[in-house]
Design a protein around this motif. Structure first.
Motif, PDB file in Angstrom:
ATOM      1  N   ALA A 352     -63.409   4.301 -27.334  1.00 44.83           N
ATOM      2  CA  ALA A 352     -62.666   5.169 -26.386  1.00 44.83           C
ATOM      3  C   ALA A 352     -61.674   4.302 -25.798  1.00 44.83           C
ATOM      4  CB  ALA A 352     -63.771   5.581 -25.307  1.00 44.83           C
ATOM      5  N   ALA A 353     -61.830   2.909 -25.891  1.00 45.81           N
ATOM      6  CA  ALA A 353     -61.029   1.910 -25.359  1.00 45.81           C
ATOM      7  C   ALA A 353     -60.026   1.482 -26.236  1.00 45.81           C
ATOM      8  CB  ALA A 353     -61.947   0.597 -24.815  1.00 45.81           C
ATOM      9  N   CYS A 354     -60.145   1.945 -27.552  1.00 39.75           N
ATOM     10  CA  CYS A 354     -59.068   1.609 -28.448  1.00 39.75           C
ATOM     11  C   CYS A 354     -57.839   2.532 -28.338  1.00 39.75           C
ATOM     12  CB  CYS A 354     -59.580   1.780 -29.794  1.00 39.75           C
ATOM     13  SG  CYS A 354     -60.739   0.611 -30.422  1.00 39.75           S
ATOM     14  N   GLY A 355     -56.520   2.040 -28.624  1.00 41.33           N
ATOM     15  CA  GLY A 355     -55.201   2.703 -28.437  1.00 41.33           C
ATOM     16  C   GLY A 355     -54.747   3.180 -29.766  1.00 41.33           C
ATOM     17  N   ASP A 356     -53.444   2.958 -29.669  1.00 39.36           N
ATOM     18  CA  ASP A 356     -52.633   3.142 -30.824  1.00 39.36           C
ATOM     19  C   ASP A 356     -52.907   2.163 -31.866  1.00 39.36           C
ATOM     20  OD1 ASP A 356     -50.732   3.822 -32.660  1.00 39.36           O
ATOM     21  OD2 ASP A 356     -48.858   2.787 -31.431  1.00 39.36           O
ATOM     22  N   THR A 357     -53.465   2.578 -32.897  1.00 42.15           N
ATOM     23  CA  THR A 357     -53.735   1.487 -33.940  1.00 42.15           C
ATOM     24  C   THR A 357     -52.583   1.366 -35.255  1.00 42.15           C
ATOM     25  OG1 THR A 357     -54.908   3.074 -35.089  1.00 42.15           O
ATOM     26  CG2 THR A 357     -56.182   1.667 -33.554  1.00 42.15           C
ATOM     27  N   SER A 358     -51.242   2.125 -34.917  1.00 40.38           N
ATOM     28  CA  SER A 358     -50.546   2.111 -36.110  1.00 40.38           C
ATOM     29  C   SER A 358     -49.972   0.732 -36.369  1.00 40.38           C
ATOM     30  CB  SER A 358     -49.267   3.193 -35.741  1.00 40.38           C
ATOM     31  OG  SER A 358     -48.664   2.759 -34.433  1.00 40.38           O
ATOM     32  N   GLY A 359     -50.069  -0.318 -35.369  1.00 38.33           N
ATOM     33  CA  GLY A 359     -49.486  -1.460 -35.646  1.00 38.33           C
ATOM     34  C   GLY A 359     -50.542  -2.365 -36.342  1.00 38.33           C
ATOM     35  N   PHE A 360     -51.697  -1.869 -36.896  1.00 37.01           N
ATOM     36  CA  PHE A 360     -52.517  -2.837 -37.273  1.00 37.01           C
ATOM     37  C   PHE A 360     -52.258  -3.549 -38.558  1.00 37.01           C
ATOM     38  CE2 PHE A 360     -56.013  -3.293 -40.593  1.00 37.01           C
ATOM     39  CZ  PHE A 360     -56.848  -4.032 -39.811  1.00 37.01           C
ATOM     40  N   HIS A 361     -52.350  -5.021 -38.420  1.00 42.23           N
ATOM     41  CA  HIS A 361     -52.005  -5.802 -39.469  1.00 42.23           C
ATOM     42  C   HIS A 361     -52.905  -6.776 -39.632  1.00 42.23           C
ATOM     43  CE1 HIS A 361     -49.602  -8.356 -42.146  1.00 42.23           C
ATOM     44  NE2 HIS A 361     -48.691  -7.525 -42.130  1.00 42.23           N
ATOM     45  N   PRO A 362     -53.622  -6.803 -40.791  1.00 42.17           N
ATOM     46  CA  PRO A 362     -55.008  -7.556 -40.900  1.00 42.17           C
ATOM     47  C   PRO A 362     -54.549  -9.117 -40.872  1.00 42.17           C
ATOM     48  CG  PRO A 362     -54.536  -6.453 -42.898  1.00 42.17           C
ATOM     49  CD  PRO A 362     -53.525  -5.923 -41.817  1.00 42.17           C
ATOM     50  N   THR A 363     -53.439  -9.387 -41.501  1.00 42.75           N
ATOM     51  CA  THR A 363     -53.462 -11.122 -41.554  1.00 42.75           C
ATOM     52  C   THR A 363     -52.792 -11.694 -40.654  1.00 42.75           C
ATOM     53  OG1 THR A 363     -51.549 -10.642 -42.883  1.00 42.75           O
ATOM     54  CG2 THR A 363     -53.684 -10.666 -43.891  1.00 42.75           C
ATOM     55  N   GLU A 364     -52.148 -10.892 -39.563  1.00 43.35           N
ATOM     56  CA  GLU A 364     -51.633 -11.702 -38.125  1.00 43.35           C
ATOM     57  C   GLU A 364     -52.055 -11.048 -36.791  1.00 43.35           C
ATOM     58  OE1 GLU A 364     -47.270  -9.518 -38.154  1.00 43.35           O
ATOM     59  OE2 GLU A 364     -47.782 -10.811 -40.204  1.00 43.35           O
ATOM     60  N   LEU A 365     -51.890 -12.021 -36.053  1.00 45.85           N
ATOM     61  CA  LEU A 365     -52.015 -11.337 -34.685  1.00 45.85           C
ATOM     62  C   LEU A 365     -51.366 -10.184 -34.086  1.00 45.85           C
ATOM     63  CD1 LEU A 365     -52.119 -14.726 -32.654  1.00 45.85           C
ATOM     64  CD2 LEU A 365     -54.213 -13.559 -33.222  1.00 45.85           C
ATOM     65  N   ASP A 366     -51.908  -8.962 -34.293  1.00 41.52           N
ATOM     66  CA  ASP A 366     -50.993  -7.704 -34.421  1.00 41.52           C
ATOM     67  C   ASP A 366     -51.241  -7.250 -32.918  1.00 41.52           C
ATOM     68  OD1 ASP A 366     -53.537  -6.731 -33.987  1.00 41.52           O
ATOM     69  OD2 ASP A 366     -53.763  -5.387 -35.775  1.00 41.52           O
ATOM     70  N   GLY A 367     -51.778  -7.736 -31.968  1.00 42.01           N
ATOM     71  CA  GLY A 367     -51.515  -6.971 -30.654  1.00 42.01           C
ATOM     72  C   GLY A 367     -52.318  -5.640 -30.647  1.00 42.01           C
ATOM     73  N   VAL A 368     -52.879  -5.148 -31.367  1.00 48.28           N
ATOM     74  CA  VAL A 368     -53.439  -3.988 -31.316  1.00 48.28           C
ATOM     75  C   VAL A 368     -54.889  -4.219 -30.702  1.00 48.28           C
ATOM     76  CG1 VAL A 368     -54.878  -2.157 -32.706  1.00 48.28           C
ATOM     77  CG2 VAL A 368     -52.534  -2.986 -33.465  1.00 48.28           C
ATOM     78  N   SER A 369     -54.809  -3.878 -29.486  1.00 46.54           N
ATOM     79  CA  SER A 369     -56.071  -4.187 -28.412  1.00 46.54           C
ATOM     80  C   SER A 369     -56.733  -2.801 -27.676  1.00 46.54           C
ATOM     81  CB  SER A 369     -55.288  -5.289 -27.489  1.00 46.54           C
ATOM     82  OG  SER A 369     -54.483  -4.581 -26.714  1.00 46.54           O
ATOM     83  N   THR A 370     -57.488  -3.151 -27.288  1.00 46.30           N
ATOM     84  CA  THR A 370     -58.221  -2.338 -26.356  1.00 46.30           C
ATOM     85  C   THR A 370     -57.856  -2.365 -24.967  1.00 46.30           C
ATOM     86  OG1 THR A 370     -59.958  -3.885 -25.419  1.00 46.30           O
ATOM     87  CG2 THR A 370     -60.509  -2.568 -27.451  1.00 46.30           C
ATOM     88  N   THR A 371     -58.087  -1.238 -24.049  1.00 46.48           N
ATOM     89  CA  THR A 371     -57.696  -1.243 -22.662  1.00 46.48           C
ATOM     90  C   THR A 371     -59.175  -0.909 -21.692  1.00 46.48           C
ATOM     91  OG1 THR A 371     -56.758   0.758 -23.000  1.00 46.48           O
ATOM     92  CG2 THR A 371     -55.145  -0.922 -22.794  1.00 46.48           C
ATOM     93  N   GLY A 372     -59.274  -1.305 -20.859  1.00 46.84           N
ATOM     94  CA  GLY A 372     -60.316  -1.047 -19.825  1.00 46.84           C
ATOM     95  C   GLY A 372     -61.589  -1.456 -20.266  1.00 46.84           C
ATOM     96  N   ILE A 373     -61.923  -2.296 -20.912  1.00 49.98           N
ATOM     97  CA  ILE A 373     -63.177  -2.732 -21.524  1.00 49.98           C
ATOM     98  C   ILE A 373     -63.282  -4.067 -21.350  1.00 49.98           C
ATOM     99  CG2 ILE A 373     -62.656  -3.031 -23.822  1.00 49.98           C
ATOM    100  CD1 ILE A 373     -64.948  -1.643 -24.686  1.00 49.98           C
ATOM    101  N   THR A 374     -64.817  -4.492 -21.147  1.00 47.63           N
ATOM    102  CA  THR A 374     -65.057  -5.812 -21.137  1.00 47.63           C
ATOM    103  C   THR A 374     -66.042  -6.194 -22.024  1.00 47.63           C
ATOM    104  OG1 THR A 374     -64.362  -5.702 -18.496  1.00 47.63           O
ATOM    105  CG2 THR A 374     -65.522  -7.929 -19.250  1.00 47.63           C
ATOM    106  N   PRO A 375     -66.042  -7.409 -22.764  1.00 48.90           N
ATOM    107  CA  PRO A 375     -64.790  -8.060 -22.962  1.00 48.90           C
ATOM    108  C   PRO A 375     -63.776  -7.398 -23.712  1.00 48.90           C
ATOM    109  CG  PRO A 375     -66.616  -8.684 -24.726  1.00 48.90           C
ATOM    110  CD  PRO A 375     -67.239  -7.796 -23.577  1.00 48.90           C
ATOM    111  N   PRO A 376     -62.486  -7.540 -23.551  1.00 53.32           N
ATOM    112  CA  PRO A 376     -61.559  -6.760 -24.571  1.00 53.32           C
ATOM    113  C   PRO A 376     -61.561  -7.190 -25.839  1.00 53.32           C
ATOM    114  CG  PRO A 376     -60.595  -8.462 -23.297  1.00 53.32           C
ATOM    115  CD  PRO A 376     -61.964  -8.678 -22.875  1.00 53.32           C
TER     116      PRO A 376
END
Lengths: 464, 357
Positions: A352-376
């Motif tokens: 439920a905390a996952c957002g837009d995953t279209s930027g998913f890139h397995p080999t680099e830090l892609d910034g595809v992150s969760t919101t409102g969850i601990t730990p993120p």
């Protein structure tokens, strides 16, 4: 008690990379060298058997290495992982000497491979041994034996007698017999104490009994303990070691490289209560790899559980043991001994905390992150939804310990402020002099090669 | 195929795939790393790509007594040996030879030698040189089927292989890749040019690669000698015996020497190698084959040396018997490995081309 004859000029205790570099260097200087290796021949080489590469400074393309890797950049990398806990003088010595080591290694039979798949870009900083560390060890034994170095296997050193600032004799056992030698110089290169789980438990607490030992079962710290008892100067924190999270099904000892798991960034990791405890997407290999050992060690029973779904299965290196597989999360939880309802809830909350995953890139830090969850989860955060679901268990795998012998720039040991006149140390047994904490891939072999060569040279000069 | 061999090879391949330290040694590892799971066909291809150089074994930190007990050279050798039995046509012949190769090779040589001896005694041909004792047409009548049958058998076997490993339609560039790898035996150079670990534990040496090259090129030169002589006979009407400075003699002599010396060296190396790293129970077949091949070369040289003496008919019978035995056994003996190896290298070139695309 048997007296060995003829007496060697130099005894090298240990049979791994550092010991061999010392023995070869000393033999080339004309000394009669004896290697006392505690392991039987098939297990010779200590942890070097499991190593794979050598981190090397270079001002231009060198051997298999591309581009350049300067002293300052190398030191900066070391400072980052150790948090500044290093002896800068010794660190610079190791880094600066690494450049001349590579051609020396090649001249003594070590072969490197040109390029590699499956490992993130280390081609600039690290030279990979063809066939890995056992290939290197084999080459050095061949070279050493051709130089007349005598090698005794299953020769377990029990005691070094120190009198008036010098080692007077060494006792070792072999074939059930106790033998005594009195060499002119002694090089200790017998590794850390990680295979002695009692010692680990004294340092870490009882949790350490659940750790797995990634390397040789023969590094039990017997010589280290013997010297520390005789007030030889010590360095390093007994709780500091190179520890990573490895497959929980790995052998207790000697699992080596194949037990690594690269799936954490694409997963959620829970503890035995089914709860997440850390940001799985914090960073890429190797940083992430090195921190998870400690994270798992801090969890109940020192275990973690990686949960992924079908879409992530082929994004990481193949694992040596197949993942546990189930069609539903509840079934997976049951198979892994986790509370099914809690795991399902943890996953639902994460999803439920996952957002837009279209930027998913397995080999680099892609910034595809969760919101409102601990730990993120700050990168690669994709909902775990696609069956079948897969799981791996994680345990802390110790590579080597950092508590060891303090040495100077000549690799010499001391008692108080006075050097022990005929005692030098090299390799993991003195690596704590440089590595206060953390780890840098391939740096252990750098320390071993540089200080092994220094110790060999100094020991030979003393013996002659 | 025997499932326990495949299962064991699969178990080991999966461990190797998680390690990858051996990547640079030979073509087996890049091919292995390209997969995540191994079908029987994948394992068969890996097994036939393996040249048994043993570099990976001596570099492996997981060999016995380690509980993973890796011995990839043997695991692949067992699958390879088994695959040759599986693909052999007719199948029963392959199995028989591999079980007791030395005995079969000896029996075949003697059998054929006796057979030819009988023919020689029965009929005088009235030709010149060798043809004085065995008419050219008789020779052709015996050797043509003995040559064509193995070719047919091998063609069927290779087709079975090609299907089993799932290779696609053949292109010229694939063949070029396969032949190039075979021509310099790239997979026996250890990835660093120092050679392989065959005869003396972890020491690298070019011994096996050079011995192997001598056998291969020696054989090809002998084959060329026969081919040239055949062409000279039929196209130019130039009949044997040929003088020393003729093409068939130069090719045959150099080839015979290389073949004989190469086989002697191969046997010497095999005797020094650790049998535990080769296929289980194939030693007899392998020695039998190398001995037979070496005898073909040696008896050919002896025939040349003794061609003008009364021993000639006996030597001719022995040599022709050995050649005949060699050809007939080719699809079922270790000789077949050359064809499978070429097929594996070609399939590997094809795979690389597809990945690159």
């Amino acid at each position: 008690m048997t007296l060995a004859s003829p007496q060697p000029d130099i005894a090298v205790i240990g049979g791994g990379n550092a010991a061999l570099c010392a023995a070869i260097t000393a033999a080339e200087a004309g000394a009669r060298v004896l290697i006392l290796e505690a392991a039987p021949k098939p297990y010779r080489g200590g942890n070097s058997r499991h190593t794979r590469n050598f981190r090397c400074m270079h001002r231009g393309p060198l051997g298999p290495l591309t581009d350049s890797y300067t002293e300052e950049e190398y030191l900066a990398d070391l400072m980052k992982v150790t948090g500044g806990k290093t002896d800068e003088g010794l660190a610079r010595l190791a880094i600066r000497s690494s450049e001349e080591c590579l051609p020396w290694m090649e001249a003594h039979g070590v072969r490197f491979q040109p390029s590699l798949s499956g490992t993130l870009s280390l081609a600039r900083t690290n030279a990979f041994f063809l066939g890995g560390g056992k290939g290197l060890v084999n080459a050095y034994y061949r070279t050493a034996e051709a130089l007349g170095v005598q090698v005794e296997y299953e020769a377990a050193v029990t005691h070094l007698e120190i009198h008036d600032d010098r080692v007077t004799h060494i006792d070792y056992t072999q074939n059930g017999e106790t033998r005594r030698i009195s060499p002119k110089s002694v090089v200790v290169a017998s590794g850390g104490f990680q295979a002695d789980t009692d010692w680990l438990a004294r340092a870490w607490g009882p949790a350490a009994k659940n750790f797995l030992i990634r390397g040789t079962p023969y590094n039990r710290g017997v010589v280290l303990a013997d010297l520390l008892e005789q007030k030889v100067e010590q360095v390093g924190d007994p709780t500091q070691c190179h520890a990573v999270a490895i497959d929980g099904r790995a052998p207790k000892f000697d699992g080596g490289i194949v037990t690594r798991l690269d799936c954490v960034p694409f997963s959620i990791v829970v503890n035995k209560n089914g709860e997440r405890f850390y940001d799985e997407g914090e960073d890429v290999w190797p940083k992430r790899y090195a921190i998870w050992g400690r994270l798992v060690a801090a969890q109940p029973d020192q275990v973690g559980y990686v949960i992924i779904d079908a879409k992530s299965l082929e994004l990481f290196m193949p694992s040596v043991f197949p993942p546990i597989k189930a069609d539903t999360l509840e079934d997976l939880a049951t198979k892994m001994g986790l509370p099914p309802a809690v795991l399902a809830e943890t996953v639902a909350e994460f999803n439920a905390a996952c957002g837009d995953t279209s930027g998913f890139h397995p080999t680099e830090l892609d910034g595809v992150s969760t919101t409102g969850i601990t730990p993120p989860k700050t990168n690669w955060a994709r909902p775990i939804t696609e069956p079948p679901f897969y799981g791996y268990s994680l345990r802390t795998g110790v590579t080597f310990t950092y508590l060891g012998l303090k040495v100077d720039e000549r690799a010499q040991c001391s008692i108080g402020n006075r050097p022990v006149s005929n005692l030098w140390a090299a390799g993991e047994t003195m690596a704590g002099s440089i590595l206060g904490q953390g780890y840098l891939a391939g740096f252990g072999m750098t320390i071993g090669t540089v200080f092994g060569r220094i110790a060999g040279k100094e020991a030979a000069a003393h013996a002659n | 195929m025997q499932t326990e061999f495949l299962e064991e090879a699969r178990r080991q391949a999966e461990i190797c795939n998680a390690c990858r330290y051996c990547e640079g040694y030979c073509s087996v590892f890049p091919a292995l790393h390209a997969e995540r799971a191994f079908s029987d066909g994948d394992l068969t291809q890996l097994a036939n790509l393996c040249h048994n150089c043993r570099g990976c074994y001596y570099a492996c930190q997981y060999t016995a007594p380690h509980e993973f007990a890796l011995n990839l050279p043997q695991a692949l050798a067992n699958v390879r040996q088994d695959s040759w039995e599986e693909f052999a046509f007719p199948r029963a012949a392959g199995q028989a030879f591999q079980k007791s190769g030395l005995r079969i090779a000896l029996a075949t040589v003697l059998g054929f030698a006796l057979l030819i001896w009988a023919m020689l005694s029965l009929a005088s041909a009235g030709g010149e040189g060798f043809y004085a004792v065995l008419a050219h047409n008789t020779m052709v009548a015996i050797f043509l089927p003995a040559f064509l049958f193995p070719l047919l058998s091998l063609a069927i076997s290779l087709r079975r292989y090609w299907r089993a490993v799932g290779a696609g339609p053949l292109r010229f560039s694939d063949l070029r890749g396969g032949f190039a790898a075979a021509a310099n035996m790239r997979n026996l150079n250890g990835g660093h040019g120092d050679g392989c670990n065959f005869e003396d534990e972890d020491r690298f040496s070019q011994g096996r690669r050079f011995a192997h090259q001598a056998v291969m090129y020696g054989f090809l030169l002998c084959f060329a000698a026969t081919s040239v002589a055949t062409l000279m006979h039929y196209l130019l009407d130039l009949r044997a015996p040929y003088p020393l400075w003729s093409l068939p003699k130069l090719l045959g002599l150099s080839g015979g020497l290389l073949l004989t010396l190469g086989c002697i060296e191969m046997i010497r190396l095999k005797l020094r190698a650790d049998p535990e790293l080769g296929a289980s129970g194939a030693t007899s077949g392998e020695f039998g084959f190398v001995a037979l091949l070496g005898f073909v070369g040696l008896s050919g040289l002896a025939l040349y040396g003794l061609g003008q003496t009364p021993l000639m008919p006996a030597m001719l019978a022995l040599h022709l018997g050995a050649v005949l035995a060699f050809f007939l056994l080719t699809p079922f003996s270790k000789m077949a490995h050359g064809f499978y190896r070429l097929a594996a290298l070609t399939a590997d070139a094809q795979k690389k081309r597809e990945v690159a695309r």
